[in-house]
Design an enzyme around this catalytic site. Structure first.
Site, PDB file in Angstrom:
ATOM      1  N   LYS A   1      -0.754 -14.517  -5.135  1.00 41.67           N
ATOM      2  CA  LYS A   1      -0.476 -14.054  -4.548  1.00 41.67           C
ATOM      3  C   LYS A   1      -2.132 -12.434  -3.276  1.00 41.67           C
ATOM      4  O   LYS A   1      -2.430 -12.772  -3.820  1.00 41.67           O
ATOM      5  CB  LYS A   1       0.543 -12.538  -4.561  1.00 41.67           C
TER       6      LYS A   1
ATOM      7  N   LEU B   1       3.946  -6.659  -7.359  1.00 41.41           N
ATOM      8  CA  LEU B   1       2.578  -6.967  -6.632  1.00 41.41           C
ATOM      9  C   LEU B   1       2.319  -5.934  -6.296  1.00 41.41           C
ATOM     10  O   LEU B   1       2.648  -6.007  -5.141  1.00 41.41           O
ATOM     11  CB  LEU B   1       2.077  -7.882  -6.860  1.00 41.41           C
ATOM     12  N   ASP B   2       1.105  -4.714  -6.768  1.00 39.63           N
ATOM     13  CA  ASP B   2       1.165  -3.820  -4.957  1.00 39.63           C
ATOM     14  C   ASP B   2       0.348  -4.698  -4.658  1.00 39.63           C
ATOM     15  O   ASP B   2       0.047  -5.916  -3.947  1.00 39.63           O
ATOM     16  CB  ASP B   2      -0.495  -2.871  -5.259  1.00 39.63           C
ATOM     17  N   TYR B   3       0.483  -3.934  -2.654  1.00 36.99           N
ATOM     18  CA  TYR B   3       0.126  -4.209  -1.871  1.00 36.99           C
ATOM     19  C   TYR B   3      -1.342  -4.853  -1.566  1.00 36.99           C
ATOM     20  O   TYR B   3      -1.849  -6.135  -1.425  1.00 36.99           O
ATOM     21  CB  TYR B   3       0.640  -3.380  -0.379  1.00 36.99           C
TER      22      TYR B   3
END
Length: 353
Positions: free
Chosen positions: A165, A200-202
């Site tokens: 990501k 998962l965080d931005y």
């Protein structure tokens, strides 16, 4: 003192039966012992036996007479109380109602948690009606379920994808702000509908598993399995041994203390920054960033490199690949599940032609 006058009609010392108490009554044999009949008189042994037999015969006649009417017999023996043979149920009666999010997860739409998000966002209809209640019950195969206007069909073939990501993508299936989603990186390449396992965080990069296997997703995210994840964090400043020990023992956050973490310093660029490996099994919102903030160090860059037995390796940022059969089997083991059959890696992610 004058004697008390006797009552007329009963000689002194006689009982109600006219016989003197404790002595044979007049007219009866002197040698035959007698017993009380319970009614104030006495009876011989022969008479006592005869009366007992008559009473027993009377009870038996009453039982036979009442048996036909169901009186005086155990309830289990009554015709109307006998156990009935199980009746065959019609197909409609055999259908079982289940929670909507469970049916959606089994069909490969999303995990149960992400299915709940879709329901609450008003993107799911049941029999043409928009449903937003999480407790809604449906019958798979009978009720018409649609997600974003697309009918829910039979369970799809299981797909397992590992994605690196990039920053600037959200791991939800729907974002009110219209930000890019991780599923956009697979659009047009993976035929099946897959969804991310965990979040998962931005602003966080790294390993993200996407699948339509609801059982595996729930198993990997269940707190009881304690599936560990490794994060590589570059922080501002250099934490000392005392601060690193706090991370190892657990940090007190606003939502409770964290579990002990495995901490390893990878690189130090004093006094500006340090790169630290942090391995945890929890998955709270922005947990790693909050843990470092609690010891006074801001996270500059964060990347996840492992998820259970999976390792990101050298997969480029923004790229994905299907998992191998061995990787899928290892994930099942980590989730505490049994793999029904050996997965075929060639079909783990089918490209559209």
């Amino acid at each position: 003192m004058a004697d008390k006058p006797r009552k007329p009609g009963r000689p002194q010392g006689e009982g109600p039966g006219g016989a003197r108490r404790g002595r044979p009554a007049a007219g009866r044999g002197q040698g035959a012992p007698r017993f009380s009949t319970g009614g104030g008189g006495f009876a011989s042994v022969d008479e006592q036996l005869r009366m007992s037999l008559e009473r027993g015969a009377l009870r038996r006649r009453r039982a036979r007479r009442h048996a036909g009417a169901g009186v005086g017999v155990p309830k289990a023996a009554k015709p109307e109380k006998r156990a009935r043979q199980p009746q065959r149920l019609s197909p409609a009666e055999m259908e079982v109602a289940e929670r909507l999010q469970k049916v959606m997860a089994r069909a490969g739409v999303a995990s149960r948690r992400h299915s709940e998000e879709l329901i609450q966002a008003g993107r799911v209809t049941v029999n043409g009606r928009v449903v937003t209640e999480l407790g809604t019950k449906v019958v798979a195969g009978r009720d018409i379920i649609e997600v974003d206007g697309r009918p829910l069909g039979q369970p799809e073939e299981k797909v397992y994808v590992m994605l690196n990501k990039p920053k600037g993508y959200v791991t939800t299936l729907f974002d009110p702000q219209g930000r890019p989603k991780v599923t956009d990186l697979l659009e047009g390449q993976v035929a099946e509908r897959v969804y991310p396992v965990g979040r998962l965080d931005y602003d966080t990069e790294g390993l993200l598993l996407l699948t339509n296997d609801g059982d595996l997703a729930n198993g990997l995210m269940h707190p009881a399995r304690k599936v560990k994840k490794t994060y590589i964090a570059k922080v501002r400043g250099v934490p000392g041994p005392a601060k690193l020990k706090k991370l190892q023992e657990g940090i007190e956050l606003e939502d409770g203390p964290t579990a002990p973490a495995e901490v390893k310093v990878l690189e130090v660029r004093a006094p500006n920054s340090a790169t630290i490996s942090l391995r945890i099994h929890e998955g709270r919102n922005r947990q790693v960033r909050r843990m470092f903030a609690a010891i006074g160090h801001e996270v500059i860059h964060l990347k996840r490199t492992t998820l259970g037995p999976l390792n990101l390796g050298d997969l480029p940022v923004g790229q994905w690949r299907p998992l191998t059969s061995e990787e899928v089997a290892a994930l099942y083991k980590a989730a505490g599940l049994r793999l029904g059959g050996k997965p075929r890696a060639q079909r783990a992610a089918r490209r559209r032609s």
